[in-house]
Design a protein around this motif. Structure first.
Motif, short mmCIF file in Angstrom:
data_model
loop_
_atom_site.label_atom_id
_atom_site.label_comp_id
_atom_site.label_asym_id
_atom_site.label_seq_id
_atom_site.Cartn_x
_atom_site.Cartn_y
_atom_site.Cartn_z
N VAL A 100 0.86 -1.18 0.00
CA VAL A 100 0.00 0.00 0.00
C VAL A 100 0.90 1.23 0.00
O VAL A 100 1.64 1.47 0.97
N LEU A 101 0.85 1.99 -1.08
CA LEU A 101 1.67 3.19 -1.20
C LEU A 101 0.89 4.40 -0.69
O LEU A 101 -0.13 4.78 -1.26
N THR A 102 1.38 4.99 0.37
CA THR A 102 0.76 6.19 0.95
C THR A 102 1.87 7.19 1.26
O THR A 102 1.96 7.71 2.37
N VAL A 103 2.71 7.43 0.26
CA VAL A 103 3.92 8.24 0.49
C VAL A 103 3.65 9.74 0.56
O VAL A 103 4.55 10.52 0.87
N GLY A 104 2.43 10.16 0.28
CA GLY A 104 2.08 11.56 0.50
C GLY A 104 2.63 12.51 -0.54
O GLY A 104 2.79 12.16 -1.72
N SER A 105 2.99 13.72 -0.08
CA SER A 105 3.37 14.78 -1.01
C SER A 105 4.53 15.58 -0.45
O SER A 105 4.88 15.47 0.72
N VAL A 106 5.11 16.40 -1.32
CA VAL A 106 6.22 17.29 -0.93
C VAL A 106 5.88 18.70 -1.42
O VAL A 106 4.88 18.92 -2.10
N ASN A 107 6.74 19.66 -1.09
CA ASN A 107 6.49 21.04 -1.49
C ASN A 107 6.43 21.18 -3.02
O ASN A 107 7.25 20.61 -3.73
N LYS A 108 5.49 21.96 -3.47
CA LYS A 108 5.36 22.24 -4.89
C LYS A 108 6.28 23.40 -5.27
O LYS A 108 6.22 24.47 -4.66
N LEU A 109 7.13 23.18 -6.27
CA LEU A 109 8.07 24.21 -6.69
C LEU A 109 7.62 24.86 -8.00
O LEU A 109 6.99 24.22 -8.84
N LEU A 110 7.95 26.13 -8.15
CA LEU A 110 7.71 26.85 -9.39
C LEU A 110 9.04 27.42 -9.89
O LEU A 110 9.92 27.71 -9.08
N PRO A 111 9.20 27.56 -11.19
CA PRO A 111 10.49 28.04 -11.74
C PRO A 111 10.69 29.54 -11.53
O PRO A 111 10.76 30.33 -12.47
N ILE A 112 10.78 29.94 -10.26
CA ILE A 112 10.98 31.34 -9.90
C ILE A 112 12.39 31.50 -9.36
O ILE A 112 12.76 30.82 -8.40
N PRO A 113 13.20 32.37 -9.94
CA PRO A 113 14.58 32.52 -9.49
C PRO A 113 14.69 32.83 -8.00
O PRO A 113 13.98 33.68 -7.47
N GLY A 114 15.58 32.10 -7.33
CA GLY A 114 15.88 32.37 -5.93
C GLY A 114 14.97 31.73 -4.91
O GLY A 114 15.31 31.69 -3.72
N VAL A 115 13.81 31.21 -5.33
CA VAL A 115 12.86 30.66 -4.37
C VAL A 115 13.43 29.43 -3.67
O VAL A 115 13.34 29.29 -2.45
N ALA A 116 13.99 28.51 -4.44
CA ALA A 116 14.53 27.29 -3.84
C ALA A 116 15.63 27.59 -2.83
O ALA A 116 15.80 26.87 -1.84
N GLU A 117 16.38 28.66 -3.07
CA GLU A 117 17.50 28.99 -2.19
C GLU A 117 17.08 29.80 -0.96
O GLU A 117 17.70 29.68 0.11
N HIS A 118 16.06 30.64 -1.09
CA HIS A 118 15.77 31.60 -0.03
C HIS A 118 14.41 31.43 0.64
O HIS A 118 14.14 32.10 1.65
N ALA A 119 13.55 30.55 0.12
CA ALA A 119 12.25 30.32 0.74
C ALA A 119 12.26 29.00 1.50
O ALA A 119 13.09 28.13 1.26
N HIS A 120 11.33 28.87 2.42
CA HIS A 120 11.18 27.62 3.17
C HIS A 120 9.73 27.20 3.14
O HIS A 120 8.81 28.02 3.22
N GLY A 121 9.54 25.88 3.02
CA GLY A 121 8.19 25.34 2.95
C GLY A 121 7.60 25.13 4.33
O GLY A 121 8.16 25.53 5.36
N PHE A 122 6.44 24.47 4.33
CA PHE A 122 5.73 24.26 5.59
C PHE A 122 4.97 22.94 5.51
O PHE A 122 3.75 22.90 5.55
#
Length: 435
Positions: A100-122
């Motif tokens: 039974v696969l119930t691995v859920g989800s992760v943060n959704k990313l968008l191709p916006i410069p700098g977001v991956a480096e300077h933002a944090h998910g929740f």
């Protein structure tokens, strides 16, 4: 074998354990030893609840289930084996009869410069703890800053995404920073901390009825939250965020709540998917693989109440799909008959902090203190454990002042936005979750 202990995985394991009564071995693979009650994460970040209140022990509440700590990263469907990495970075694998696969989800990313480096998910506990520490630290640093521009930047908090999570983070966050600022001698006479809530949609909580959306909007604006709809981030830097209307917001805090995407493990399996979610039938089975089931955020479950659509990625659906998956796994072993998944949503609730909330239980729109009471009552009923401890924290928060303490246990490098394991903190010199 159940992979993942979110709402779907936990409920599947609990239901199977009750049905099996020791007649079958039930194995649960999860990266940590607790079920996280995600809806109350904003209250952890705002200092209302202690972290362990919403972390329900798996071994303590699933006595008939064997817990295996590890991060699953590969499924060999032909060999019927799951490969995973344990907490000490050792590669291991385990065979299964039913999966039974119930691995859920992760943060959704968008191709916006700098977001991956300077933002944090929740999405996980580590991110909530980091945000609580980070907010406290920014207020403390602002209190001793001699430069007004620096003080303003440190007391400006930007939340992107006005769905359930983003709205609750902003609603609780503004109350938290107001309390911290009142206690800080360097900020008592200055302007209040500033919160911005951005969303590309034309209103808050676009998933909800417009009356509830308007009620939430009024509460946030009354608290001083700068709500900007039809607006998003064009670029993120260490000094702030450039909005798509050309305005630059000086800030040291960017919280990314734009949504989620299915766990990358699903794509690696080579099976048909729908927008990243594993395709299953109404019985939660994977076509052509009678021994494999999937549900929750990882699965595109046909919505029998809305023909042609799939069920949304909500805890309400995941919880109920877990029960049906357990029933159908048992049926595949000769106990009972398969059951199709069908559920009409019972309404949604958004906790806005204090005595405010917006809710529509059984599709009856409510707002204000009554909605807050209903919302908290629902959470206590839905939690599989720790109810008394959660209620006690709520009572204490209502009668005692809230203090912010920067423990410094989770650094920004521990909770990158672009991660396949948002629920696990990255450790020094290692992979996420490594010791």
């Amino acid at each position: 074998m159940i992979v993942g202990a979110g709402f779907a995985g936990y409920e599947c394991a609990r239901t199977l354990s009750k049905q099996a009564k020791g007649a079958a071995e039930i194995v649960l693979i999860n990266s940590h030893d607790y079920f996280l009650y995600v809806p109350l994460l904003p209250e952890v970040a705002a200092g209302i609840l202690e972290p362990r209140r919403i972390a329900v022990s798996l071994t303590g509440t699933l006595p008939g289930v064997r817990l295996v700590l590890g991060q699953a990263h590969d499924v060999d469907l032909d060999a019927r084996r799951v490969a995973y990495t344990d907490p000490e970075d050792r590669e291991r694998s385990m065979a299964y009869d039913r999966l039974v696969l119930t691995v859920g989800s992760v943060n959704k990313l968008l191709p916006i410069p700098g977001v991956a480096e300077h933002a944090h998910g929740f999405r996980g506990m580590a991110e909530a703890l980091y945000l609580r520490d980070h907010i406290t630290r920014q207020i403390e640093l602002a209190g001793v800053a001699e430069d007004e521009a620096e003080r303003a930047a440190r007391t400006t908090f930007v939340v992107v995404g006005a769905g359930y999570t983003g709205t609750e983070v902003a609603a609780h966050g503004v109350l938290f920073t107001d309390a911290l600022a009142r206690q800080n001698a360097g900020l008592r006479d200055g302007p209040r901390p500033r919160w911005l809530l951005l969303d590309i949609a034309d209103r808050l909580l676009p998933e909800l009825d417009e009356r509830l959306s308007r009620a939430a909007d009024r509460v946030l604006r009354a608290r001083g939250v700068d709500v900007r709809t039809g607006t998003s981030v064009k670029e993120a830097t260490s000094d702030g965020a450039l909005l798509d209307d050309g305005e630059f917001i000086n800030s040291r805090t960017l919280v990314w709540c734009v949504g989620v995407r299915p766990d990358p493990l699903v794509d690696s399996m080579g099976l048909p998917t729908d927008k990243g979610r594993l395709c299953v039938d109404e019985y939660l089975g994977v076509p052509g693989r009678p021994e494999v089931f999937a549900c929750g955020d990882a699965a595109a479950v046909p919505d029998l109440t809305r023909p042609g659509q799939v069920t949304p990625m909500t805890a309400q659906h995941a919880h109920r799909q877990g029960k049906v998956a357990a029933h159908n796994v048992a049926a595949s072993c000769g106990q009972g008959t398969p059951r199709a998944y069908e559920h009409h949503d019972l309404g949604f609730m958004v906790d806005l902090g204090g005595v405010q909330a917006a809710a529509n239980p059984l599709h009856i729109p409510l707002s204000g203190p009554l909605a807050a009471a209903v919302t908290r009552g629902y959470h206590l009923m839905a939690m599989p454990g720790n109810r008394i401890r959660v209620a006690a924290d709520w009572i204490l928060d209502a009668v005692l002042p809230r203090y912010g303490v920067h423990l410094g246990l989770v650094g920004p490098w521990s909770v990158p936005l672009d991660t396949e394991s948002p629920e696990v903190a990255r450790t020094p010199g290692g992979k996420p979750g490594s010791a």
